[in-house]
Design an enzyme around this catalytic site. Structure first.
Site, PDB file in Angstrom:
ATOM      1  N   GLU A 165     -33.295  54.204  20.175  1.00 32.47           N
ATOM      2  CA  GLU A 165     -34.174  54.521  19.057  1.00 32.47           C
ATOM      3  C   GLU A 165     -35.019  55.745  19.403  1.00 32.47           C
ATOM      4  O   GLU A 165     -36.063  55.613  20.070  1.00 32.47           O
ATOM      5  CB  GLU A 165     -35.115  53.349  18.775  1.00 32.47           C
ATOM      6  CG  GLU A 165     -34.404  52.072  18.403  1.00 32.47           C
ATOM      7  CD  GLU A 165     -35.338  51.129  17.655  1.00 32.47           C
ATOM      8  OE1 GLU A 165     -35.088  50.883  16.473  1.00 32.47           O
ATOM      9  OE2 GLU A 165     -36.317  50.665  18.258  1.00 32.47           O
TER      10      GLU A 165
ATOM     11  N   GLY B  26     -39.526  55.084  11.601  1.00 35.09           N
ATOM     12  CA  GLY B  26     -40.502  55.019  10.508  1.00 35.09           C
ATOM     13  C   GLY B  26     -40.830  56.361   9.879  1.00 35.09           C
ATOM     14  O   GLY B  26     -41.830  56.485   9.173  1.00 35.09           O
TER      15      GLY B  26
ATOM     16  N   HIS C 150     -39.841  48.081  23.056  1.00 36.68           N
ATOM     17  CA  HIS C 150     -39.801  48.841  21.797  1.00 36.68           C
ATOM     18  C   HIS C 150     -40.762  50.019  21.908  1.00 36.68           C
ATOM     19  O   HIS C 150     -41.816  49.925  22.544  1.00 36.68           O
ATOM     20  CB  HIS C 150     -40.196  47.938  20.624  1.00 36.68           C
ATOM     21  CG  HIS C 150     -40.029  48.626  19.300  1.00 36.68           C
ATOM     22  ND1 HIS C 150     -40.980  49.480  18.792  1.00 36.68           N
ATOM     23  CD2 HIS C 150     -39.000  48.626  18.426  1.00 36.68           C
ATOM     24  CE1 HIS C 150     -40.535  49.966  17.634  1.00 36.68           C
ATOM     25  NE2 HIS C 150     -39.336  49.456  17.388  1.00 36.68           N
TER      26      HIS C 150
ATOM     27  N   LYS D 128     -41.749  43.889  12.498  1.00 35.57           N
ATOM     28  CA  LYS D 128     -42.991  44.461  13.058  1.00 35.57           C
ATOM     29  C   LYS D 128     -44.201  43.648  12.592  1.00 35.57           C
ATOM     30  O   LYS D 128     -44.127  42.427  12.507  1.00 35.57           O
ATOM     31  CB  LYS D 128     -43.098  45.942  12.691  1.00 35.57           C
ATOM     32  CG  LYS D 128     -41.811  46.709  13.010  1.00 35.57           C
ATOM     33  CD  LYS D 128     -41.992  48.195  12.975  1.00 35.57           C
ATOM     34  CE  LYS D 128     -40.669  48.875  13.284  1.00 35.57           C
ATOM     35  NZ  LYS D 128     -40.801  50.292  13.493  1.00 35.57           N
TER      36      LYS D 128
ATOM     37  N   ASN E  12     -36.230  44.249  12.458  1.00 35.96           N
ATOM     38  CA  ASN E  12     -37.518  44.132  13.144  1.00 35.96           C
ATOM     39  C   ASN E  12     -38.627  44.211  12.097  1.00 35.96           C
ATOM     40  O   ASN E  12     -38.887  45.283  11.547  1.00 35.96           O
ATOM     41  CB  ASN E  12     -37.624  45.285  14.162  1.00 35.96           C
ATOM     42  CG  ASN E  12     -38.973  45.344  14.840  1.00 35.96           C
ATOM     43  OD1 ASN E  12     -39.804  44.443  14.698  1.00 35.96           O
ATOM     44  ND2 ASN E  12     -39.207  46.417  15.590  1.00 35.96           N
TER      45      ASN E  12
ATOM     46  N   SER F  55     -35.118  54.788  11.070  1.00 30.63           N
ATOM     47  CA  SER F  55     -34.934  55.178   9.662  1.00 30.63           C
ATOM     48  C   SER F  55     -33.544  54.852   9.114  1.00 30.63           C
ATOM     49  O   SER F  55     -32.967  55.636   8.345  1.00 30.63           O
ATOM     50  CB  SER F  55     -35.273  56.660   9.479  1.00 30.63           C
ATOM     51  OG  SER F  55     -36.634  56.895   9.800  1.00 30.63           O
TER      52      SER F  55
HETATM   53  P1  PGA Z   1     -37.557  51.988  11.110  1.00 32.19           P
HETATM   54  O1  PGA Z   1     -37.884  51.241  12.488  1.00 32.19           O
HETATM   55  O2  PGA Z   1     -36.226  51.459  10.621  1.00 32.19           O
HETATM   56  O3  PGA Z   1     -38.698  51.581  10.183  1.00 32.19           O
HETATM   57  O4  PGA Z   1     -37.507  53.434  11.378  1.00 32.19           O
HETATM   58  C1  PGA Z   1     -36.883  50.996  13.443  1.00 32.19           C
HETATM   59  C2  PGA Z   1     -37.442  50.249  14.601  1.00 32.19           C
HETATM   60  O5  PGA Z   1     -38.577  50.508  15.019  1.00 32.19           O
HETATM   61  O6  PGA Z   1     -36.768  49.365  15.172  1.00 32.19           O
END
Ligand code: PGA
Length: 248
Positions: free
Chosen positions: A164, A170, A93, A9, A7, A206
């Site tokens: 998630e 993040g 999400h 983003k 993703n 993460s």
């Molecule tokens: P991240 O995000 O790997 O940066 O923690 C995961 C996500 O939001 O799908």
């Protein structure tokens, strides 16, 4: 086989997205072992889908509007993403739920619209830190699953779920693999009520090249949804390669 979805983003602009897609198109993975997709920003999705057309990677929408067309300023419909070559759509999400205040009825409409347009939805669910502190993790997940699935008709294999935890996204504070295993096992039990057939459940939050195998080595965890790391070519390809080299 394990799913590895990236993703992007709003991290990458148009040119950066296209450059990364070009790099990924050159990589060769065993699609019997890994099923791969990336979710670029809407502005880049058509070009990224073209670049990845004959590659190991499918492309998905990060978010969809539930109505197919009309006076909806700023929106891009599930049908529009389908028409330009997308295969998947992220739905619900945590950033959509929390930053854009998307409610469960909206999530449900997006889920249905994705299916109607022929996209495979990836329903994202997860509890907040407060939920965990108040011992409401299962309560939160149950509500999210119920509002998405109650009365929904789906064919087997036509959707995925990503677990998630909001506090793990993040932050570098990934969920312990054992915990993710327990919750994903519980989610699989919960959704039996809805007769959805086989729904793969991924872990997200993460995930890195260093910790990915601790999730994908668990049989109930069908793959990972990767955010930040999926925007970095070398890290993302080494993450995929380590899973690719291990599983049949
Ligand atoms: P991240 O995000 O790997 O940066 O923690 C995961 C996500 O939001 O799908």
């Amino acid at each position: 086989m394990k799913y590895i979805f990236g993703n992007w983003k709003m991290y990458l602009g148009y040119s950066e997205s296209v450059d990364l897609a070009k790099d990924l198109a050159l990589q060769n993975f065993d699609t019997q072992k890994v099923s791969l997709a990336v979710f670029p920003a809407a502005i880049a999705s058509k070009t990224v889908a073209d670049e990845l057309q004959n590659s190991n990677f499918a492309v998905g929408a990060q978010d969809v509007m539930w109505l197919p067309s009309g006076a909806y300023t700023g929106a891009v419909s599930a049908q529009m993403f389908k028409d330009i070559g997308c295969r998947y759509a992220l739905v619900g999400h945590s950033e959509r739920r929390h930053i854009f205040e998307e409610h469960s009825d909206t999530v449900r409409k997006k889920l249905e619209a994705s299916r109607e347009a022929g996209l495979i939805p990836v329903l994202c669910v997860g509890e907040t830190k407060e939920d965990t502190e108040q011992d409401k993790r299962q309560y939160r997940l149950k509500k999210q699953l119920m509002s998405a699935f109650e009365g929904l008709r789906l064919n087997s294999g036509s959707m995925l779920i990503a677990y998630e935890p909001v506090w793990a996204i993040g932050t570098g504070d990934a969920c312990l693999p054992q915990d993710a295993e327990d919750i994903i096992g519980w989610i699989k039990q919960e959704i039996v009520h809805y007769s959805l057939g086989n729904v793969p459940v991924l872990y997200g939050g993460s995930v890195t090249a260093q910790n990915v195998l601790s999730y994908t080595s668990i049989s109930d965890i069908d793959g990972v949804l990767v955010g930040g790391v999926s925007t970095k070519k070398d890290e993302f390809t080494s993450l995929i390669r380590s899973v690719n080299n291990l599983y049949v």
